[in-house]
Every structure is written in C-alpha cells, then in structure tokens.
Design an enzyme around this catalytic site. Sequence first.
Site, PDB file in Angstrom:
ATOM      1  N   ASP A  19       0.285  -8.914  -9.040  1.00  0.00           N
ATOM      2  CA  ASP A  19      -0.142  -8.078  -7.850  1.00  0.00           C
ATOM      3  C   ASP A  19       1.089  -7.662  -7.254  1.00  0.00           C
ATOM      4  O   ASP A  19       1.945  -8.236  -7.552  1.00  0.00           O
ATOM      5  CB  ASP A  19      -1.351  -8.793  -7.121  1.00  0.00           C
ATOM      6  CG  ASP A  19      -1.399  -8.045  -5.651  1.00  0.00           C
ATOM      7  OD1 ASP A  19      -1.898  -6.873  -5.962  1.00  0.00           O
ATOM      8  OD2 ASP A  19      -1.230  -8.523  -4.780  1.00  0.00           O
ATOM      9  N   LEU A  20       0.965  -6.357  -6.660  1.00  0.00           N
ATOM     10  CA  LEU A  20       2.228  -5.878  -5.852  1.00  0.00           C
ATOM     11  C   LEU A  20       2.215  -6.294  -4.531  1.00  0.00           C
ATOM     12  O   LEU A  20       3.110  -7.065  -4.027  1.00  0.00           O
ATOM     13  CB  LEU A  20       2.109  -4.391  -6.086  1.00  0.00           C
ATOM     14  CG  LEU A  20       3.535  -3.696  -5.467  1.00  0.00           C
ATOM     15  CD1 LEU A  20       4.911  -4.106  -6.192  1.00  0.00           C
ATOM     16  CD2 LEU A  20       3.271  -2.254  -5.672  1.00  0.00           C
ATOM     17  N   ASP A  21       1.501  -5.548  -3.778  1.00  0.00           N
ATOM     18  CA  ASP A  21       1.385  -5.874  -2.285  1.00  0.00           C
ATOM     19  C   ASP A  21       1.142  -7.223  -1.937  1.00  0.00           C
ATOM     20  O   ASP A  21      -0.052  -7.787  -2.258  1.00  0.00           O
ATOM     21  CB  ASP A  21       0.256  -4.873  -1.539  1.00  0.00           C
ATOM     22  CG  ASP A  21       0.464  -3.448  -1.714  1.00  0.00           C
ATOM     23  OD1 ASP A  21       1.676  -3.064  -1.875  1.00  0.00           O
ATOM     24  OD2 ASP A  21      -0.249  -2.650  -1.559  1.00  0.00           O
ATOM     25  N   THR A  27       4.051  -4.984   1.950  1.00  0.00           N
ATOM     26  CA  THR A  27       3.834  -3.700   2.159  1.00  0.00           C
ATOM     27  C   THR A  27       2.478  -3.784   3.057  1.00  0.00           C
ATOM     28  O   THR A  27       2.150  -2.955   3.731  1.00  0.00           O
ATOM     29  CB  THR A  27       3.445  -2.764   1.080  1.00  0.00           C
ATOM     30  OG1 THR A  27       2.896  -3.712  -0.031  1.00  0.00           O
ATOM     31  CG2 THR A  27       4.631  -2.105   0.433  1.00  0.00           C
ATOM     32  N   LYS A  55      -7.004  -6.545   2.096  1.00  0.00           N
ATOM     33  CA  LYS A  55      -5.930  -6.781   1.095  1.00  0.00           C
ATOM     34  C   LYS A  55      -6.555  -6.866  -0.058  1.00  0.00           C
ATOM     35  O   LYS A  55      -7.673  -7.360  -0.553  1.00  0.00           O
ATOM     36  CB  LYS A  55      -5.315  -8.060   1.424  1.00  0.00           C
ATOM     37  CG  LYS A  55      -4.419  -8.169   2.574  1.00  0.00           C
ATOM     38  CD  LYS A  55      -3.683  -9.433   2.873  1.00  0.00           C
ATOM     39  CE  LYS A  55      -2.946  -9.143   3.949  1.00  0.00           C
ATOM     40  NZ  LYS A  55      -2.104 -10.706   4.234  1.00  0.00           N
ATOM     41  N   SER A 124      -1.958  -3.846 -10.154  1.00  0.00           N
ATOM     42  CA  SER A 124      -2.250  -3.491  -8.585  1.00  0.00           C
ATOM     43  C   SER A 124      -3.009  -2.363  -8.134  1.00  0.00           C
ATOM     44  O   SER A 124      -3.468  -1.541  -9.065  1.00  0.00           O
ATOM     45  CB  SER A 124      -0.827  -3.031  -7.968  1.00  0.00           C
ATOM     46  OG  SER A 124      -0.950  -2.265  -6.604  1.00  0.00           O
ATOM     47  N   ALA A 125      -4.057  -2.551  -6.822  1.00  0.00           N
ATOM     48  CA  ALA A 125      -4.874  -1.674  -6.510  1.00  0.00           C
ATOM     49  C   ALA A 125      -4.257  -0.274  -6.102  1.00  0.00           C
ATOM     50  O   ALA A 125      -4.865   0.743  -6.032  1.00  0.00           O
ATOM     51  CB  ALA A 125      -5.838  -2.362  -5.471  1.00  0.00           C
ATOM     52  N   LYS A 155     -10.789  -4.541  -7.456  1.00  0.00           N
ATOM     53  CA  LYS A 155     -10.941  -6.033  -7.218  1.00  0.00           C
ATOM     54  C   LYS A 155     -11.897  -6.158  -6.309  1.00  0.00           C
ATOM     55  O   LYS A 155     -12.005  -5.185  -5.332  1.00  0.00           O
ATOM     56  CB  LYS A 155      -9.638  -6.616  -6.916  1.00  0.00           C
ATOM     57  CG  LYS A 155      -8.398  -6.298  -7.828  1.00  0.00           C
ATOM     58  CD  LYS A 155      -7.071  -6.554  -7.047  1.00  0.00           C
ATOM     59  CE  LYS A 155      -5.958  -6.186  -7.922  1.00  0.00           C
ATOM     60  NZ  LYS A 155      -4.428  -6.346  -7.236  1.00  0.00           N
ATOM     61  N   GLU A 179      -1.732 -13.626  -7.387  1.00  0.00           N
ATOM     62  CA  GLU A 179      -2.535 -12.664  -6.245  1.00  0.00           C
ATOM     63  C   GLU A 179      -2.254 -13.298  -4.899  1.00  0.00           C
ATOM     64  O   GLU A 179      -2.438 -14.487  -4.852  1.00  0.00           O
ATOM     65  CB  GLU A 179      -3.810 -12.704  -6.799  1.00  0.00           C
ATOM     66  CG  GLU A 179      -4.426 -11.233  -7.200  1.00  0.00           C
ATOM     67  CD  GLU A 179      -4.441 -10.117  -6.486  1.00  0.00           C
ATOM     68  OE1 GLU A 179      -4.401 -10.320  -5.093  1.00  0.00           O
ATOM     69  OE2 GLU A 179      -4.535  -9.058  -6.908  1.00  0.00           O
ATOM     70  N   ASP A 180      -2.221 -12.535  -3.938  1.00  0.00           N
ATOM     71  CA  ASP A 180      -2.598 -12.829  -2.685  1.00  0.00           C
ATOM     72  C   ASP A 180      -3.890 -12.595  -1.956  1.00  0.00           C
ATOM     73  O   ASP A 180      -4.055 -13.251  -0.796  1.00  0.00           O
ATOM     74  CB  ASP A 180      -1.304 -12.298  -1.651  1.00  0.00           C
ATOM     75  CG  ASP A 180      -1.536 -10.673  -1.569  1.00  0.00           C
ATOM     76  OD1 ASP A 180      -2.141 -10.078  -2.560  1.00  0.00           O
ATOM     77  OD2 ASP A 180      -1.553 -10.166  -0.384  1.00  0.00           O
TER      78      ASP A 180
HETATM   79  P1  B16 Z   1      -2.990   2.633  -1.842  1.00  0.00           P
HETATM   80  P2  B16 Z   1      -2.114  -4.656  -4.398  1.00  0.00           P
HETATM   81  C1  B16 Z   1      -3.467  -3.001  -2.598  1.00  0.00           C
HETATM   82  O1  B16 Z   1      -2.427  -3.307  -3.355  1.00  0.00           O
HETATM   83  C2  B16 Z   1      -3.279  -3.475  -1.201  1.00  0.00           C
HETATM   84  O2  B16 Z   1      -3.176  -4.880  -1.120  1.00  0.00           O
HETATM   85  C3  B16 Z   1      -4.402  -2.712  -0.114  1.00  0.00           C
HETATM   86  O3  B16 Z   1      -4.472  -3.236   0.861  1.00  0.00           O
HETATM   87  C4  B16 Z   1      -4.605  -1.250  -0.484  1.00  0.00           C
HETATM   88  O4  B16 Z   1      -5.542  -0.901   0.207  1.00  0.00           O
HETATM   89  C5  B16 Z   1      -4.747  -0.992  -2.076  1.00  0.00           C
HETATM   90  O5  B16 Z   1      -3.544  -1.530  -2.648  1.00  0.00           O
HETATM   91  C6  B16 Z   1      -4.652   0.486  -2.336  1.00  0.00           C
HETATM   92  O6  B16 Z   1      -3.327   1.046  -1.901  1.00  0.00           O
HETATM   93  O7  B16 Z   1      -3.598   3.225  -0.438  1.00  0.00           O
HETATM   94  O8  B16 Z   1      -1.526   2.516  -1.876  1.00  0.00           O
HETATM   95  O9  B16 Z   1      -3.526   3.251  -3.032  1.00  0.00           O
HETATM   96  O10 B16 Z   1      -2.413  -5.731  -3.433  1.00  0.00           O
HETATM   97  O11 B16 Z   1      -3.605  -4.504  -5.192  1.00  0.00           O
HETATM   98  O12 B16 Z   1      -1.202  -4.408  -4.953  1.00  0.00           O
HETATM   99 MG    MG Z   2      -1.937  -7.912  -2.990  1.00  0.00          MG
END
Ligand code: B16
Ligand code: MG
Length: 225
Positions: A19-21, A27, A55, A124-125, A155, A179-180
């Site tokens: 996962d990224l964030d 972020t 998240k 990542s989402a 997710k 994953e966090d």
């Molecule tokens: P964006 P991850 C997710 O990233 C974030 O945790 C989540 O808070 C955010 O809404 C989602 O990405 C979408 O992000 O607006 O940049 O498309 O944790 O799956 O890496």
């Molecule tokens: Mg995350």
Amino acid sequence: MQENKYPEPSTSIKACLFDLDGVLVDTAIYHYQAWKRLANTMGFDFTEEQNEQLKGVSRVESLNKILSWGGIEKTDTEKEELATLKNSWYVDMITKMTPAEVLPGTVDFLTEVHQAGYRLALGSASKNSGIILERTNLAHFFDEIVDGNMVTKSKPDPEVFLKGAEFLGFKPDECVVFEDAVAGVEAAKRGGMKAIGIGEKSLLSQADVVVSGLDKLTVEDLKKL
Ligand code: B16
Ligand code: MG
C-alpha cells in the site's frame, strides 16, 4: 516486466504488495488537511478518529462519508466538484513532497526484499500514486503499479491486490500485503493473501503480523509467514 537479476526466494512467499499512503509515505496528513478544509468550507469539522475511517478508502467514498458526518446532501455533479476541489488542494501539497518524507526504514526494506529476489508491486487506492512515487524517488522499486486509476472496486474489495498478484504472475497465497488501513488488511485477507499490518495491533487485528513501521521488519520476517 523486467527480469529480476536476483534468484526467486525459496520461501512460500514470493511477492510483496505495498500500500502507499501510510505504509511507504505519510500522505494521510495531507488527505486529512484537505478534507478538513473542505468540510470547514461547508460549516462543519470532523475528528482525527473519524479520519481513520478514510484511510485506504477511495476519494468518492471518503467524500460520501464526510458529507454524511456533516448531515449534508449533494447531487452527483456537486460531489464531483467538491472531490475535484479537495484533490486540487491535496495535489498542491503532494507536488511539494521530497524523498525526506518517505517513512523510516522504507528504502532499506524495499532494497532488501528486492535483493532477496521478491517481486514488488504497489497496491494503492490513490489516483495520485504516480506523482507521489516520482516526488519521493520510490518508483524504481516496483515491478508493477496498481492504483486507483486501474480498479473499479475499492478496498476492502481485494481487486487492487489480486491485480497486483496477477500482473506479477503469482498466486494470492504467494503474496504478502503491507497495509496500514483496516479496509486494506481486510482486502488482503479476502484476496487470500498474508497481511502485515502497519500501525496499531488493536486496530489491525485481522493482520497476520502487526508492526509500527517498515523499519521494524527484515526479510527474515517474510520467511516466517
Ligand atoms: P486519491 P492508499 C488511499 O491510498 C488513501 O489511504 C485514502 O485516504 C485516499 O482517499 C485514497 O488513497 C484515494 O486517494 O484521492 O489520491 O485518489 O492508502 O490505498 O495508498
Ligand atoms: Mg494506506
């Protein structure tokens, strides 16, 4: 996909899906600031505890949750405008990111698992993963990148990780997800993968192992999964 010059590991786990964030970079704070600013323009606020629920959740689903907390109803067109406005504030912040914002232990751990022959994918989402990986100098570690631009279900649906496994050419049970988010750990488990939770044990109870960060892990930990 490029050939990995290092031999495949002789363990049951062959691939790592990150996962990224909140795992590689922090972020989450920028998402929180931008969503908070948006909520404030509509006359309400939300807590850091509520923010936990955002998240790993997609942009549009995050907005729906926030609007429900504020007791506000919007049309689909208005929602699109609000999500775009929040994203413009968020992108302003992430384009100023530097490699110094990579979370502790990340570069060492990614280097170590790559050299041990594991294949690496991002799961990542976020639709902004490209900018973040580029700004933080992490892109070169990944054999495959799956992000919010490539999935239709967010997710806790396992789609993002199943795609990562498929692109890397491994079965789900040969993959471990880092994953966090509660939703992300659930996605990994629903996908039939091992999950290493990054954060609080009490929150990420579905994970096989929970640590506070990648700085607490070595390649030896993957052999015990
Ligand atoms: P964006 P991850 C997710 O990233 C974030 O945790 C989540 O808070 C955010 O809404 C989602 O990405 C979408 O992000 O607006 O940049 O498309 O944790 O799956 O890496
Ligand atoms: Mg995350």
